[in-house]
Design a protein around this motif. Sequence first.
Motif, PDB file in Angstrom:
ATOM      1  N   SER A  21      97.002  17.149  50.570  1.00 28.41           N
ATOM      2  CA  SER A  21      97.961  16.903  51.672  1.00 28.41           C
ATOM      3  C   SER A  21      99.043  15.907  51.093  1.00 28.41           C
ATOM      4  CB  SER A  21      97.439  16.451  52.831  1.00 28.41           C
ATOM      5  OG  SER A  21      96.346  17.428  53.405  1.00 28.41           O
ATOM      6  N   LYS A  23     102.776  13.355  51.897  1.00 25.78           N
ATOM      7  CA  LYS A  23     103.744  12.787  52.926  1.00 25.78           C
ATOM      8  C   LYS A  23     104.885  12.138  52.214  1.00 25.78           C
ATOM      9  CE  LYS A  23     103.290   9.642  57.288  1.00 25.78           C
ATOM     10  NZ  LYS A  23     102.454   9.047  58.063  1.00 25.78           N
ATOM     11  N   TYR A  51      88.628   8.708  60.128  1.00 27.09           N
ATOM     12  CA  TYR A  51      90.204   9.382  59.639  1.00 27.09           C
ATOM     13  C   TYR A  51      90.217  10.868  60.016  1.00 27.09           C
ATOM     14  CZ  TYR A  51      90.202   5.188  56.800  1.00 27.09           C
ATOM     15  OH  TYR A  51      90.329   3.810  56.348  1.00 27.09           O
ATOM     16  N   SER A  52      88.900  11.425  59.533  1.00 26.96           N
ATOM     17  CA  SER A  52      89.062  12.919  59.589  1.00 26.96           C
ATOM     18  C   SER A  52      88.336  13.430  60.850  1.00 26.96           C
ATOM     19  CB  SER A  52      87.917  13.352  58.620  1.00 26.96           C
ATOM     20  OG  SER A  52      86.611  12.754  58.495  1.00 26.96           O
ATOM     21  N   SER A 194      90.623  18.137  56.872  1.00 33.08           N
ATOM     22  CA  SER A 194      90.819  17.094  57.603  1.00 33.08           C
ATOM     23  C   SER A 194      90.668  15.902  57.175  1.00 33.08           C
ATOM     24  CB  SER A 194      89.422  17.138  58.306  1.00 33.08           C
ATOM     25  OG  SER A 194      89.426  18.512  59.180  1.00 33.08           O
ATOM     26  N   GLU A 197      94.279  15.025  55.321  1.00 33.09           N
ATOM     27  CA  GLU A 197      95.396  14.931  56.234  1.00 33.09           C
ATOM     28  C   GLU A 197      95.262  13.570  57.202  1.00 33.09           C
ATOM     29  OE1 GLU A 197      97.942  16.704  56.856  1.00 33.09           O
ATOM     30  OE2 GLU A 197      97.448  18.487  56.033  1.00 33.09           O
ATOM     31  N   GLY A 198      93.852  13.075  57.315  1.00 30.35           N
ATOM     32  CA  GLY A 198      93.510  11.874  58.128  1.00 30.35           C
ATOM     33  C   GLY A 198      93.619  10.814  57.237  1.00 30.35           C
ATOM     34  N   LEU A 200      96.302  10.260  55.191  1.00 35.29           N
ATOM     35  CA  LEU A 200      97.665   9.968  55.351  1.00 35.29           C
ATOM     36  C   LEU A 200      98.129   9.879  56.778  1.00 35.29           C
ATOM     37  CD1 LEU A 200      98.665  12.911  52.950  1.00 35.29           C
ATOM     38  CD2 LEU A 200      98.826  10.823  52.331  1.00 35.29           C
ATOM     39  N   ASP A 201      97.454  10.042  57.586  1.00 26.39           N
ATOM     40  CA  ASP A 201      97.911   9.792  59.091  1.00 26.39           C
ATOM     41  C   ASP A 201      97.488   8.503  59.561  1.00 26.39           C
ATOM     42  OD1 ASP A 201      98.587  10.581  61.724  1.00 26.39           O
ATOM     43  OD2 ASP A 201      96.830  11.369  62.325  1.00 26.39           O
ATOM     44  N   TYR A 202      98.628   7.504  59.232  1.00 22.37           N
ATOM     45  CA  TYR A 202      98.508   6.172  59.842  1.00 22.37           C
ATOM     46  C   TYR A 202     100.135   5.771  59.920  1.00 22.37           C
ATOM     47  CZ  TYR A 202      99.277   5.030  54.762  1.00 22.37           C
ATOM     48  OH  TYR A 202      99.733   5.174  53.616  1.00 22.37           O
ATOM     49  N   LYS A 203     100.142   4.750  60.913  1.00 25.77           N
ATOM     50  CA  LYS A 203     101.507   4.206  61.056  1.00 25.77           C
ATOM     51  C   LYS A 203     101.712   3.218  60.112  1.00 25.77           C
ATOM     52  CE  LYS A 203     101.520   6.432  65.144  1.00 25.77           C
ATOM     53  NZ  LYS A 203     102.386   7.495  65.335  1.00 25.77           N
TER      54      LYS A 203
END
Length: 203
Positions: A21, A23, A51-52, A194, A197-198, A200-203
């Motif tokens: 994944s 970003k 995360y996942s 999962s 992706e998780g 990389l999924d942060y603010k």
Amino acid sequence: MSEKVSGIDNQKEGGSHDTESKKCYDSVDEAKFNFQLLKDRLLNINNWQSYSGEITASFQLFDEKGEELKTKVKLGDFIRIDIPGPGSFEGDGYDWVKVTKIDENPYEDDERCLIVCVPSVNPTAENAQDIAHFYTNKASSNFIVRRKGKCIYAEIHGRNEVSNLKTENIPDKIRNAVVSIMSRLGISKIQWKSLAEGLLDYK
């Protein structure tokens, strides 16, 4: 056919998988900053399930004496994995891997951090000899985060995934065969996608 990835074992036998994944950001500086956050998330293995997602496997770090750790992962640590479904008797209900490599050196023009894990004995059991995992210790799970230009990546690569059928425990032998088949049919791909992706999924 599996990808060739620097720093990990070549695929020789059994199953394999590759998950990636990415970003991208508006500038290299922003990507560099976020890569450091991403690397920190990778090294904090106890947080991987957060995360996942709750329906995925949970991960807990242990030392060679079988004591739980609340630190970042280091070489020689063990990871206890609680996958959905029946656990192994040899692993006291869990699957276990050992961290055999951590490499934070850059590769070509990429910033990179690599963690390599292989199936292992249960470090919490006295005189454990059998591998407490549904794959043999020929297998490896390879976790990579990297930055190239304005983009950061999270990758998981599985290599040489051979079913662990040599255990003396008959229920474990059956369980390992079933879980490894399900894994090759795509269950593990869902788990690792999962996680990638998780991460990389942060603010």
